[in-house]
Design a protein around this motif. Sequence first.
Motif, PDB file in Angstrom:
ATOM      1  N   ALA A  43      11.199  90.388  62.486  1.00 13.62           N
ATOM      2  CA  ALA A  43       9.956  90.517  63.246  1.00 13.62           C
ATOM      3  C   ALA A  43       9.359  89.146  63.548  1.00 13.62           C
ATOM      4  O   ALA A  43       8.689  88.958  64.574  1.00 13.62           O
ATOM      5  N   SER A  44       9.625  88.164  62.682  1.00 14.20           N
ATOM      6  CA  SER A  44       9.093  86.825  62.898  1.00 14.20           C
ATOM      7  C   SER A  44       9.686  86.165  64.139  1.00 14.20           C
ATOM      8  O   SER A  44       9.141  85.174  64.641  1.00 14.20           O
ATOM      9  N   LEU A  45      10.795  86.702  64.663  1.00 14.19           N
ATOM     10  CA  LEU A  45      11.371  86.156  65.896  1.00 14.19           C
ATOM     11  C   LEU A  45      10.441  86.361  67.089  1.00 14.19           C
ATOM     12  O   LEU A  45      10.588  85.682  68.118  1.00 14.19           O
ATOM     13  N   ALA A  46       9.495  87.301  66.967  1.00  9.20           N
ATOM     14  CA  ALA A  46       8.531  87.493  68.049  1.00  9.20           C
ATOM     15  C   ALA A  46       7.615  86.284  68.204  1.00  9.20           C
ATOM     16  O   ALA A  46       7.051  86.064  69.284  1.00  9.20           O
ATOM     17  N   VAL A  47       7.471  85.496  67.145  1.00  9.37           N
ATOM     18  CA  VAL A  47       6.593  84.322  67.206  1.00  9.37           C
ATOM     19  C   VAL A  47       7.128  83.277  68.185  1.00  9.37           C
ATOM     20  O   VAL A  47       6.415  82.874  69.110  1.00  9.37           O
ATOM     21  N   PRO A  48       8.387  82.795  68.040  1.00  7.31           N
ATOM     22  CA  PRO A  48       8.874  81.837  69.040  1.00  7.31           C
ATOM     23  C   PRO A  48       8.988  82.437  70.434  1.00  7.31           C
ATOM     24  O   PRO A  48       8.857  81.708  71.427  1.00  7.31           O
ATOM     25  N   ALA A  49       9.209  83.755  70.531  1.00  6.51           N
ATOM     26  CA  ALA A  49       9.248  84.379  71.857  1.00  6.51           C
ATOM     27  C   ALA A  49       7.887  84.273  72.540  1.00  6.51           C
ATOM     28  O   ALA A  49       7.799  83.990  73.746  1.00  6.51           O
ATOM     29  N   CYS A  50       6.813  84.468  71.776  1.00  2.23           N
ATOM     30  CA  CYS A  50       5.463  84.315  72.342  1.00  2.23           C
ATOM     31  C   CYS A  50       5.203  82.871  72.743  1.00  2.23           C
ATOM     32  O   CYS A  50       4.632  82.602  73.807  1.00  2.23           O
ATOM     33  N   TYR A  51       5.619  81.930  71.896  1.00  2.00           N
ATOM     34  CA  TYR A  51       5.418  80.519  72.230  1.00  2.00           C
ATOM     35  C   TYR A  51       6.187  80.145  73.491  1.00  2.00           C
ATOM     36  O   TYR A  51       5.713  79.337  74.301  1.00  2.00           O
ATOM     37  N   ALA A  52       7.366  80.709  73.664  1.00  6.60           N
ATOM     38  CA  ALA A  52       8.144  80.427  74.867  1.00  6.60           C
ATOM     39  C   ALA A  52       7.426  80.944  76.110  1.00  6.60           C
ATOM     40  O   ALA A  52       7.336  80.240  77.125  1.00  6.60           O
ATOM     41  N   CYS A  53       6.914  82.163  76.038  1.00  4.02           N
ATOM     42  CA  CYS A  53       6.155  82.705  77.168  1.00  4.02           C
ATOM     43  C   CYS A  53       4.920  81.855  77.443  1.00  4.02           C
ATOM     44  O   CYS A  53       4.550  81.630  78.603  1.00  4.02           O
ATOM     45  N   SER A  54       4.295  81.344  76.374  1.00  3.54           N
ATOM     46  CA  SER A  54       3.122  80.498  76.543  1.00  3.54           C
ATOM     47  C   SER A  54       3.482  79.181  77.224  1.00  3.54           C
ATOM     48  O   SER A  54       2.725  78.671  78.057  1.00  3.54           O
ATOM     49  N   ASN A  55       4.639  78.604  76.869  1.00  7.62           N
ATOM     50  CA  ASN A  55       5.068  77.353  77.494  1.00  7.62           C
ATOM     51  C   ASN A  55       5.249  77.532  79.004  1.00  7.62           C
ATOM     52  O   ASN A  55       4.804  76.712  79.808  1.00  7.62           O
ATOM     53  N   VAL A  56       5.931  78.615  79.386  1.00  6.10           N
ATOM     54  CA  VAL A  56       6.159  78.882  80.809  1.00  6.10           C
ATOM     55  C   VAL A  56       4.833  79.164  81.507  1.00  6.10           C
ATOM     56  O   VAL A  56       4.592  78.705  82.627  1.00  6.10           O
ATOM     57  N   PHE A  57       3.966  79.912  80.838  1.00  8.87           N
ATOM     58  CA  PHE A  57       2.645  80.209  81.404  1.00  8.87           C
ATOM     59  C   PHE A  57       1.857  78.923  81.638  1.00  8.87           C
ATOM     60  O   PHE A  57       1.201  78.759  82.674  1.00  8.87           O
ATOM     61  N   ALA A  58       1.928  77.994  80.681  1.00  8.62           N
ATOM     62  CA  ALA A  58       1.180  76.751  80.811  1.00  8.62           C
ATOM     63  C   ALA A  58       1.678  75.925  81.985  1.00  8.62           C
ATOM     64  O   ALA A  58       0.888  75.298  82.699  1.00  8.62           O
ATOM     65  N   VAL A  59       2.992  75.919  82.212  1.00  9.39           N
ATOM     66  CA  VAL A  59       3.552  75.149  83.318  1.00  9.39           C
ATOM     67  C   VAL A  59       3.119  75.729  84.659  1.00  9.39           C
ATOM     68  O   VAL A  59       2.757  75.005  85.591  1.00  9.39           O
ATOM     69  N   ARG A  60       3.110  77.038  84.765  1.00  5.69           N
ATOM     70  CA  ARG A  60       2.837  77.682  86.045  1.00  5.69           C
ATOM     71  C   ARG A  60       1.351  77.824  86.346  1.00  5.69           C
ATOM     72  O   ARG A  60       0.953  77.817  87.521  1.00  5.69           O
ATOM     73  N   PHE A  61       0.529  77.973  85.328  1.00  6.00           N
ATOM     74  CA  PHE A  61      -0.863  78.353  85.576  1.00  6.00           C
ATOM     75  C   PHE A  61      -1.904  77.383  85.034  1.00  6.00           C
ATOM     76  O   PHE A  61      -3.096  77.682  85.144  1.00  6.00           O
ATOM     77  N   ARG A  62      -1.517  76.272  84.460  1.00  8.30           N
ATOM     78  CA  ARG A  62      -2.550  75.362  83.974  1.00  8.30           C
ATOM     79  C   ARG A  62      -3.320  74.799  85.166  1.00  8.30           C
ATOM     80  O   ARG A  62      -2.734  74.482  86.200  1.00  8.30           O
ATOM     81  N   PRO A  63      -4.651  74.668  85.030  1.00  7.70           N
ATOM     82  CA  PRO A  63      -5.461  74.162  86.146  1.00  7.70           C
ATOM     83  C   PRO A  63      -5.012  72.765  86.555  1.00  7.70           C
ATOM     84  O   PRO A  63      -4.805  71.909  85.690  1.00  7.70           O
ATOM     85  N   PRO A  64      -4.843  72.513  87.834  1.00  6.71           N
ATOM     86  CA  PRO A  64      -4.367  71.198  88.274  1.00  6.71           C
ATOM     87  C   PRO A  64      -5.353  70.103  87.901  1.00  6.71           C
ATOM     88  O   PRO A  64      -6.561  70.231  88.097  1.00  6.71           O
ATOM     89  N   GLY A  65      -4.815  69.034  87.303  1.00  9.48           N
ATOM     90  CA  GLY A  65      -5.642  67.896  86.927  1.00  9.48           C
ATOM     91  C   GLY A  65      -6.445  68.088  85.665  1.00  9.48           C
ATOM     92  O   GLY A  65      -7.241  67.213  85.304  1.00  9.48           O
ATOM     93  N   ALA A  66      -6.257  69.194  84.955  1.00  7.02           N
ATOM     94  CA  ALA A  66      -7.032  69.445  83.743  1.00  7.02           C
ATOM     95  C   ALA A  66      -6.622  68.478  82.642  1.00  7.02           C
ATOM     96  O   ALA A  66      -5.454  68.140  82.483  1.00  7.02           O
ATOM     97  N   ASP A  67      -7.591  68.034  81.878  1.00 13.88           N
ATOM     98  CA  ASP A  67      -7.339  67.119  80.772  1.00 13.88           C
ATOM     99  C   ASP A  67      -6.655  67.860  79.626  1.00 13.88           C
ATOM    100  O   ASP A  67      -6.969  69.036  79.369  1.00 13.88           O
ATOM    101  N   PRO A  68      -5.716  67.209  78.909  1.00 11.14           N
ATOM    102  CA  PRO A  68      -5.051  67.876  77.774  1.00 11.14           C
ATOM    103  C   PRO A  68      -6.028  68.404  76.733  1.00 11.14           C
ATOM    104  O   PRO A  68      -5.806  69.472  76.157  1.00 11.14           O
ATOM    105  N   LEU A  69      -7.100  67.648  76.475  1.00 11.37           N
ATOM    106  CA  LEU A  69      -8.083  68.099  75.489  1.00 11.37           C
ATOM    107  C   LEU A  69      -8.774  69.377  75.954  1.00 11.37           C
ATOM    108  O   LEU A  69      -9.028  70.290  75.157  1.00 11.37           O
ATOM    109  N   ALA A  70      -9.049  69.479  77.248  1.00 13.50           N
ATOM    110  CA  ALA A  70      -9.674  70.684  77.790  1.00 13.50           C
ATOM    111  C   ALA A  70      -8.720  71.874  77.701  1.00 13.50           C
ATOM    112  O   ALA A  70      -9.146  73.002  77.412  1.00 13.50           O
ATOM    113  N   LEU A  71      -7.424  71.644  77.948  1.00 14.87           N
ATOM    114  CA  LEU A  71      -6.453  72.729  77.833  1.00 14.87           C
ATOM    115  C   LEU A  71      -6.353  73.229  76.393  1.00 14.87           C
ATOM    116  O   LEU A  71      -6.259  74.434  76.144  1.00 14.87           O
ATOM    117  N   ALA A  72      -6.380  72.293  75.446  1.00 17.07           N
ATOM    118  CA  ALA A  72      -6.320  72.685  74.040  1.00 17.07           C
ATOM    119  C   ALA A  72      -7.556  73.485  73.646  1.00 17.07           C
ATOM    120  O   ALA A  72      -7.462  74.517  72.966  1.00 17.07           O
TER     121      ALA A  72
END
Length: 309
Positions: A166-195
Amino acid sequence: MVQPSPPSTRRPDALAFALLAALGALWGLTPALGKAAFGLGATPLAYVFRSALVAATILFVVGLVRRRPLPLDASGLRFHLGSGLVGFAVPNLIGFLALRHVPAGLFAMVIPAAPLVTFTLSAALGLERATLRRFAGVVVALAGTLLALSPGAALPEGGALGWAFASLAVPACYACSNVFAVRFRPPGADPLALACGTASGAAAWLALAASVPGEPWGPLALARPFPPYDVFAAAQGALTAVAYAIYFRLLTRHGGVFASQVGYVLVLTGLGWGWVLFGEVPGPLIVPAAALIFAGLALATSPSRGPSP
């Protein structure tokens, strides 16, 4: 839809590698802190909610001091809620639920699967170049991950095999989050603001979950006397704030390929923290499992030659 940001052209310097090592050490300590808190009676929802709230508060205050505003337009709110749900709230809840049944060091062998799944999703979406070498790396590293989940490796004999998988769902969620961040992060947003947005979105989702009738750890629970494990929740929140600030800095300045190399550090630090704090001694199969994970990461996360798609 926000278009993917162009890949960074900055070459990693000594500071980037130092931050990568620090990030691996911080993320490697996360399961150990949670396991210690659960030993004092914490529940996963309470622990994740409070740590997210502490992280969001720290990042928000730092952002105010450094004048890094939090994007609150439509694209910003979409990113905060999406990243907070998929990249923080869900994987942490699943992970800390599993931690009550499996060793803390096990996560050190599971989390590095995140960049591998990230590459697979990115290749399917046309964000990464698909090559035979990189797919071979995914297969090899996932084989190492499965070996690590077996008794005789990171999971002791008679361990909760179901929770380990069941713990394999954790890296699967992180992977989806990585792709989501690449596609949908606000343009020009500061890293601190994203965090800050990610931690704030997670806190909002977890507060909603905590308000379910019968759940004793809703937002108003913060007014109650703090139990001993709140020290661990506060420490977890502070570590999360620092780790997210480092992660988004590496992601925006040096790209996802470089940031994914944290998997190498995480394997070593996670096993080390489990051994130092809980006396977890992996079985002999941990050596070939780690070798397969390292080899797979090297094949799958090294940049492809030739122009990007």
